[in-house]
Scaffold this active site. Sequence first.
Site, short mmCIF file in Angstrom:
data_model
loop_
_atom_site.label_atom_id
_atom_site.label_comp_id
_atom_site.label_asym_id
_atom_site.label_seq_id
_atom_site.Cartn_x
_atom_site.Cartn_y
_atom_site.Cartn_z
N GLU A 44 0.87 -1.16 0.00
CA GLU A 44 0.00 0.00 0.00
C GLU A 44 0.91 1.22 0.00
O GLU A 44 1.81 1.32 0.84
CB GLU A 44 -0.88 0.00 1.27
N ARG A 270 5.72 -12.90 9.50
CA ARG A 270 6.37 -11.64 9.16
C ARG A 270 7.69 -11.54 9.91
O ARG A 270 7.93 -12.24 10.89
CB ARG A 270 5.46 -10.46 9.46
N LYS A 280 4.46 0.37 9.60
CA LYS A 280 4.45 1.63 8.86
C LYS A 280 3.82 2.75 9.69
O LYS A 280 4.22 3.90 9.58
CB LYS A 280 3.66 1.45 7.56
P1 ATP Z 1 1.30 -2.01 8.20
O1 ATP Z 1 2.67 -1.86 8.78
O2 ATP Z 1 0.52 -0.76 8.20
O3 ATP Z 1 0.58 -3.25 8.66
P2 ATP Z 1 2.17 -3.39 5.93
O4 ATP Z 1 3.59 -3.36 6.37
O5 ATP Z 1 1.38 -4.62 5.99
O6 ATP Z 1 1.44 -2.23 6.67
P3 ATP Z 1 1.77 -3.35 3.09
O7 ATP Z 1 2.08 -2.26 2.15
O8 ATP Z 1 0.36 -3.84 3.13
O9 ATP Z 1 2.16 -2.78 4.48
O10 ATP Z 1 2.77 -4.56 2.88
C1 ATP Z 1 3.01 -5.13 1.63
C2 ATP Z 1 3.38 -6.56 1.78
O11 ATP Z 1 4.50 -6.71 2.62
C3 ATP Z 1 2.25 -7.36 2.41
O12 ATP Z 1 2.05 -8.52 1.64
C4 ATP Z 1 2.75 -7.72 3.77
O13 ATP Z 1 2.29 -8.97 4.15
C5 ATP Z 1 4.27 -7.70 3.59
N1 ATP Z 1 4.93 -7.33 4.85
C6 ATP Z 1 4.71 -6.23 5.58
N2 ATP Z 1 5.44 -6.23 6.71
C7 ATP Z 1 6.16 -7.38 6.70
C8 ATP Z 1 7.12 -7.98 7.58
N3 ATP Z 1 7.49 -7.38 8.73
N4 ATP Z 1 7.65 -9.16 7.23
C9 ATP Z 1 7.31 -9.75 6.07
N5 ATP Z 1 6.42 -9.25 5.20
C10 ATP Z 1 5.84 -8.08 5.49
#
Ligand code: ATP
Length: 571
Positions: A44, A270, A280
């Site tokens: 996003e 994650r 984020k």
């Molecule tokens: P927020 O921190 O607001 O939850 P987000 O980090 O999930 O947002 P996105 O832009 O939706 O932000 O993430 C894009 C992709 O990265 C998604 O498929 C998410 O699953 C993956 N992702 C985000 N954070 C992690 C992490 N710490 N480890 C592995 N994958 C991640």
Amino acid sequence: MATDEKAAGAAAGEGPARDFIRDIVKADIDAGRIKAAVTRFPPEPNGYLHIGHAKSICLNFGIAEEFGGDCHLRFDDTNPAREAQEYIDAIERDVRWLGFDWGRNLHYASDYFERLYGWAEDLIRAGKAYVDDQTQDEMRARRGTLTEAGQDSPFRGRSVDENLDLFRRMRAGEFPNGARVLRAKIDMSSGNINLRDPVLYRILNAPHPRTGTAWHIYPSYDFAHGQSDAIEGITHSVCTLEFEDHRPLYDWFIANLNVPSKPHQYEFARLNLTYTVLSKRVLTELVRGGHVGGWDDPRMPTIAGLRRRGVPAAAIRDFIKRIGVAKANSLVDAGMFEFSVREALNKTALRRMAVLKPLRIVIENYPEGKSEELDAVNHPDDPAAGTRKIKFGRELYIEQDDFMEVPPKKFFRLSPGNEVRLRYAYFVTCREAVKNAKGEVVELRCTYDPATKGGNAPDGRKVKATMHWLPAVDSVKAEVRLYNPLFNKPDPSGGENFTADLNPSSLEILHDARIEPALLDAAPEVPVQFERQGYFSRDRDSTPEKPVFIRTIGLRDTFAKDVAKDKTAGK
Ligand code: ATP
Ligand code: MG
């Protein structure tokens, strides 16, 4: 730490990565269910990417590459209230810098708004969606809990015609924000709360970076995601564990809509790192609240911050490979990441000398006005990297920490009467410490042995320390920024109060450091090793008058040291 590092080193190996997701993909290919793996990375655009995203990027692009397919970069741009072009640009830049290429497959969920809308009408016509006029609070009150079923909305029984009429007027912009929503009609008593009539569309009268003012309603993540996957022919929709409970909904949409393909969702853990917050929301707060200098502040766990700090993309990829992909959430030691960074830099970084906290020394038996050039090795393991000249003279700088007037037992560096080696130069003996009115040592009077040129004594006598140094005249003043972890707890709270866990000394600025003149044209983002100090890179804040160097990483494990300190403190 040491054992972790050994285990990690063994695990990384040379071969291809193996994990349960790759096993699934391989089984699908072997069974002939698919010919190639098509994946996507779906950020996003509401912030910069962080090292957690790198895990998802390496996994998705890695799988596509290994299994003959493509990985799409798809912006999940369904909430214009939070998204911006700046983030889209930064995300593209960072994915590319990490070493991945989406080719022609750059997509936006907003490209599919019209088709998604059509599918929403299809659901209404099939009696599987309805317009709900309840307020958010009323909806929440009726949603039920994990143990209690929810209650039907009073608007659940609306006719298809009324629903279609209202939904079209929502689209046309007739209603204020939040006045109504479109919900799927699934099951208010489902054990899975995501299936209790989830919201498909919200009214939001806000311009969108790509669709402008065309839309007054925007689809929810759940409604957009799986269908976008289906449109793009994604075979394996890989996401993080928090979406596991959304999978039945993902499957419900795919089963109930006339979509062009049938993707499947798989979840992995994650990445969480000690002393770091990978959210984020928190990173945005750090930037907005001025706790850091911006998204690319070198203390940030963002890709842009790590890059500016001098961390090579290869080190990030190596780290991600070492930690692997599992189904259970865990917290990875930040020392593991540092290990990968050091491994990469040790091989490539040229060696230089810099004195971070200078102490002047005068070599009394070295003639005034004389100087000579000495050869210094650029890389100890790579003769092809060659040598450079360093000027030795009567006045030099050494590190303040390398001198003690009253040395404790195992201190072998400089102290009155003691002899040490100055790297690439001579043996030097301290004769006297000169102090200012406050009693601080401001200068050392020393002598050198001309017979020890190059660092060895013809009579075979030994010294126990070799120290770095720079000439007083032929070195350059620089600002050096030392970074320490941004948070002072191994598991900082990512909650409202995250500022309480911020490390007040995450940045230490040294204004009077000295560097070799050759460093003036060092390329940014390409660290050199300051001998005995760590890896440093020239920052883009440098000016011709004031070069700025930032510490990419120290020579030893920062976090192991912390543990040792904690132990001695009885924690
Ligand atoms: P927020 O921190 O607001 O939850 P987000 O980090 O999930 O947002 P996105 O832009 O939706 O932000 O993430 C894009 C992709 O990265 C998604 O498929 C998410 O699953 C993956 N992702 C985000 N954070 C992690 C992490 N710490 N480890 C592995 N994958 C991640
Ligand atoms: Mg997300």
